[in-house]
Scaffold this active site. Sequence first.
Site, PDB file in Angstrom:
ATOM      1  N   GLN A  20       0.810  -1.220   0.000  1.00  0.00           N
ATOM      2  CA  GLN A  20       0.000   0.000   0.000  1.00  0.00           C
ATOM      3  C   GLN A  20       0.843   1.269   0.000  1.00  0.00           C
ATOM      4  OE1 GLN A  20      -2.586  -1.784   3.328  1.00  0.00           O
ATOM      5  NE2 GLN A  20      -3.959  -0.438   2.206  1.00  0.00           N
ATOM      6  N   ARG A  77       3.719  -0.131  12.968  1.00  0.00           N
ATOM      7  CA  ARG A  77       3.428  -1.430  12.346  1.00  0.00           C
ATOM      8  C   ARG A  77       3.575  -1.306  10.836  1.00  0.00           C
ATOM      9  NH1 ARG A  77      -2.179  -4.116  11.001  1.00  0.00           N
ATOM     10  NH2 ARG A  77      -1.453  -6.189  10.397  1.00  0.00           N
ATOM     11  N   HIS A 121       0.853  -9.430   4.602  1.00  0.00           N
ATOM     12  CA  HIS A 121      -0.217  -8.441   4.465  1.00  0.00           C
ATOM     13  C   HIS A 121      -0.643  -8.416   2.999  1.00  0.00           C
ATOM     14  CE1 HIS A 121      -2.053  -4.779   6.588  1.00  0.00           C
ATOM     15  NE2 HIS A 121      -2.675  -4.893   5.434  1.00  0.00           N
ATOM     16  N   ASN A 165      -2.158 -10.917   8.415  1.00  0.00           N
ATOM     17  CA  ASN A 165      -3.112  -9.818   8.576  1.00  0.00           C
ATOM     18  C   ASN A 165      -4.462 -10.205   7.972  1.00  0.00           C
ATOM     19  OD1 ASN A 165      -3.669  -6.902   9.266  1.00  0.00           O
ATOM     20  ND2 ASN A 165      -4.302  -6.983   7.139  1.00  0.00           N
ATOM     21  N   GLU A 166      -5.494 -10.086   8.793  1.00  0.00           N
ATOM     22  CA  GLU A 166      -6.885 -10.248   8.348  1.00  0.00           C
ATOM     23  C   GLU A 166      -7.095 -11.506   7.505  1.00  0.00           C
ATOM     24  OE1 GLU A 166      -8.191  -6.480   6.705  1.00  0.00           O
ATOM     25  OE2 GLU A 166      -8.072  -5.511   8.651  1.00  0.00           O
ATOM     26  N   ASN A 294      -8.186  -5.714  14.388  1.00  0.00           N
ATOM     27  CA  ASN A 294      -8.486  -4.648  13.423  1.00  0.00           C
ATOM     28  C   ASN A 294      -9.996  -4.409  13.431  1.00  0.00           C
ATOM     29  OD1 ASN A 294      -5.811  -4.977  12.846  1.00  0.00           O
ATOM     30  ND2 ASN A 294      -6.081  -5.701  10.734  1.00  0.00           N
ATOM     31  N   TYR A 296     -13.118  -1.566  12.335  1.00  0.00           N
ATOM     32  CA  TYR A 296     -13.528  -0.368  11.597  1.00  0.00           C
ATOM     33  C   TYR A 296     -14.996  -0.028  11.799  1.00  0.00           C
ATOM     34  CZ  TYR A 296      -9.082  -0.551   9.169  1.00  0.00           C
ATOM     35  OH  TYR A 296      -7.734  -0.557   8.886  1.00  0.00           O
ATOM     36  N   GLU A 353      -5.279  -2.093  13.947  1.00  0.00           N
ATOM     37  CA  GLU A 353      -5.865  -1.173  12.965  1.00  0.00           C
ATOM     38  C   GLU A 353      -7.184  -0.624  13.489  1.00  0.00           C
ATOM     39  OE1 GLU A 353      -6.412  -2.595   8.968  1.00  0.00           O
ATOM     40  OE2 GLU A 353      -4.542  -3.731   9.033  1.00  0.00           O
ATOM     41  N   TRP A 399      -5.010   3.111  11.854  1.00  0.00           N
ATOM     42  CA  TRP A 399      -4.844   2.906  10.412  1.00  0.00           C
ATOM     43  C   TRP A 399      -5.383   4.145   9.746  1.00  0.00           C
ATOM     44  CZ3 TRP A 399      -2.340  -0.586   7.485  1.00  0.00           C
ATOM     45  CH2 TRP A 399      -2.462  -0.404   6.113  1.00  0.00           C
ATOM     46  N   GLU A 406      -5.604   1.800  -1.244  1.00  0.00           N
ATOM     47  CA  GLU A 406      -6.619   1.081  -0.476  1.00  0.00           C
ATOM     48  C   GLU A 406      -7.210  -0.051  -1.311  1.00  0.00           C
ATOM     49  OE1 GLU A 406      -7.443   0.770   2.635  1.00  0.00           O
ATOM     50  OE2 GLU A 406      -9.067  -0.610   2.065  1.00  0.00           O
ATOM     51  N   TRP A 407      -6.322  -0.961  -1.737  1.00  0.00           N
ATOM     52  CA  TRP A 407      -6.724  -2.189  -2.408  1.00  0.00           C
ATOM     53  C   TRP A 407      -7.646  -1.970  -3.604  1.00  0.00           C
ATOM     54  CZ3 TRP A 407      -2.934  -4.940  -0.982  1.00  0.00           C
ATOM     55  CH2 TRP A 407      -2.423  -4.862   0.316  1.00  0.00           C
TER      56      TRP A 407
HETATM   57  C1  LIG Z   1     -19.178  -5.933  -2.086  1.00  0.00           C
HETATM   58  C2  LIG Z   1     -19.101  -6.760  -0.832  1.00  0.00           C
HETATM   59  O1  LIG Z   1     -18.101  -6.217   0.041  1.00  0.00           O
HETATM   60  C3  LIG Z   1     -17.898  -7.011   1.181  1.00  0.00           C
HETATM   61  C4  LIG Z   1     -16.954  -6.382   2.134  1.00  0.00           C
HETATM   62  O2  LIG Z   1     -15.846  -5.781   1.416  1.00  0.00           O
HETATM   63  C5  LIG Z   1     -14.801  -5.336   2.175  1.00  0.00           C
HETATM   64  C6  LIG Z   1     -13.885  -4.481   1.574  1.00  0.00           C
HETATM   65  C7  LIG Z   1     -12.827  -4.009   2.323  1.00  0.00           C
HETATM   66  C8  LIG Z   1     -12.700  -4.388   3.651  1.00  0.00           C
HETATM   67  C9  LIG Z   1     -11.609  -3.868   4.470  1.00  0.00           C
HETATM   68  C10 LIG Z   1     -10.698  -2.899   4.126  1.00  0.00           C
HETATM   69  N1  LIG Z   1      -9.979  -2.716   5.239  1.00  0.00           N
HETATM   70  C11 LIG Z   1      -8.916  -1.714   5.451  1.00  0.00           C
HETATM   71  C12 LIG Z   1      -7.643  -2.507   5.283  1.00  0.00           C
HETATM   72  N2  LIG Z   1      -7.412  -3.431   6.415  1.00  0.00           N
HETATM   73  C13 LIG Z   1      -6.037  -3.825   6.221  1.00  0.00           C
HETATM   74  C14 LIG Z   1      -5.339  -2.615   5.660  1.00  0.00           C
HETATM   75  O3  LIG Z   1      -4.608  -3.010   4.531  1.00  0.00           O
HETATM   76  C15 LIG Z   1      -6.437  -1.633   5.261  1.00  0.00           C
HETATM   77  O4  LIG Z   1      -6.200  -1.093   3.981  1.00  0.00           O
HETATM   78  N3  LIG Z   1     -10.374  -3.537   6.189  1.00  0.00           N
HETATM   79  N4  LIG Z   1     -11.385  -4.237   5.741  1.00  0.00           N
HETATM   80  C16 LIG Z   1     -13.604  -5.264   4.231  1.00  0.00           C
HETATM   81  C17 LIG Z   1     -14.677  -5.733   3.491  1.00  0.00           C
END
Ligand SMILES: CCOCCOc1ccc(-c2cn(C[C@@H]3NC[C@@H](O)[C@H]3O)nn2)cc1
Length: 449
Positions: A20, A77, A121, A165-166, A294, A296, A353, A399, A406-407
């Site tokens: 990222q 981190r 990650h 992670n996650e 983590n 949110y 996070e 975070w 952001e992915w």
């Molecule tokens: C269309 C259906 O959708 C279902 C849920 O879709 C999501 C998308 C995103 C997340 C999400 C993104 N983040 C933040 C990141 N955590 C690690 C770090 O790299 C941060 O960038 N946490 N959870 C969860 C669920």
Amino acid sequence: MAIMEFPKDMKWGAATAAFQIEGAAYKDGKGLSIWDTFSHTPGKVLNGDNGDVAIDSYHRYEEDIQLMKELGIDTYRFSVSWPRIFPAGSGEVNQKGLEYYHNFVDALLANGIEPMCTLYHWDLPQALQDKGGWDNRETVEAFADYAELMFKEFKGKIKNWITINEPWCVSFLSNFIGIHAPGNQDLQLATNISHHLMLAHGKAVTRFREAAIEGGIGYAPNVEWLEPFSNKQEDIDACNRGMGFLMEWFFDPIFKGSYPDFMVDWFEKKGVTLQIEEGDMEIISQPIDFLGINYYTGAIGRYKKDADLFDLERIDIGFEKTDFGWFIYPEGFYRVLAKIKDQYGSIPIYITENGACYNDGVENGRVHDQRRIEYLKQHLTALKRSIDYGVNIKGYLTWSLLDNFEWAEGYDKRFGIIHVDFNTLERTKKDSYYWYKQTISNGWFDMFY
Ligand SMILES: CCOCCOc1ccc(-c2cn(C[C@@H]3NC[C@@H](O)[C@H]3O)nn2)cc1
């Protein structure tokens, strides 16, 4: 003043992740990761964004560390790009990759900042994906070898290690829902991967213990809170399944040595079975030193047949939302931490996070992100409630330190307390940076300021 005060020994920090922030995607011998491939696949990432440059922290980490030092954080981190160390995922080691992280970690330590290192990650070496990725047990062994090399290489420098992670995002978000890399949509595959991630975690812990590394090791699952819309059992059960998807599924194997029956039964109804081999659960369930959490968001949930995999519907009763569209639910933060204490005991917990997406821009050299400050105040207040409930909180890392990739949302979603101009890469401290700096310095904040 009405202050919210925190334990004097609680650690304060901030978090990021390699893919990222680093950029330098093809530099100094780094191999491709699945996120290099995914982000260059049309239609996968918003606006066609990719991680080729990101925010160029690979070249700018000294500037970023000075921002951390001024912020006053105790711990930072970060994650290591596995394909920077093993370009093919295993086999030959890339010395330039190790050199980069030694220089980075040395600079953190020289500035009095404790490194907390995440080994995985999400940026799996593409070479391993080409051989089945996390569905292949060879990847599990390759991860254990990578982890062992890192433990020994950074012995005495890095004391806090996070394996995965996650794991929910790595398995189900990426291989069932499919919006993250590699983008599969197969529940059996995702379930296999979830088990292999737990096994990879356990094998890395085994190598950590065998290498007699000073410090501690844990993992960092993401959790949410789902509050039943009513006290009807169908609503309660639907919320428990939705929470069990992230919590019990990834906590019970490690803390109880088995998968939760209510989830196993539900998956079997969906035609999915777990492929557990002899000895797996013993490896997975060995003790860890801390739990990363983590958090949110959360939601109000109720039963609705076929609304999702768990007959669960999330409903909007008017909670405010962040610029990501996620509900702001600080009560859920307290509730989920209390539930973890009640179900799993007093394992030391770092909040690895917590933060919010707000896309405020630069105005006359400042970024007025008051909504982020309010989010942090509300969630730190919930954290203090959990501490008073007896939750063994050791640290809080927001975070994120910097706006970053952001992915699947690319650069469209900003989580940083430092703004980054994604064209010039200029860093600008946001109002939340100054607020967090004062809060860290005081060990408290004024609830009404
Ligand atoms: C269309 C259906 O959708 C279902 C849920 O879709 C999501 C998308 C995103 C997340 C999400 C993104 N983040 C933040 C990141 N955590 C690690 C770090 O790299 C941060 O960038 N946490 N959870 C969860 C669920």
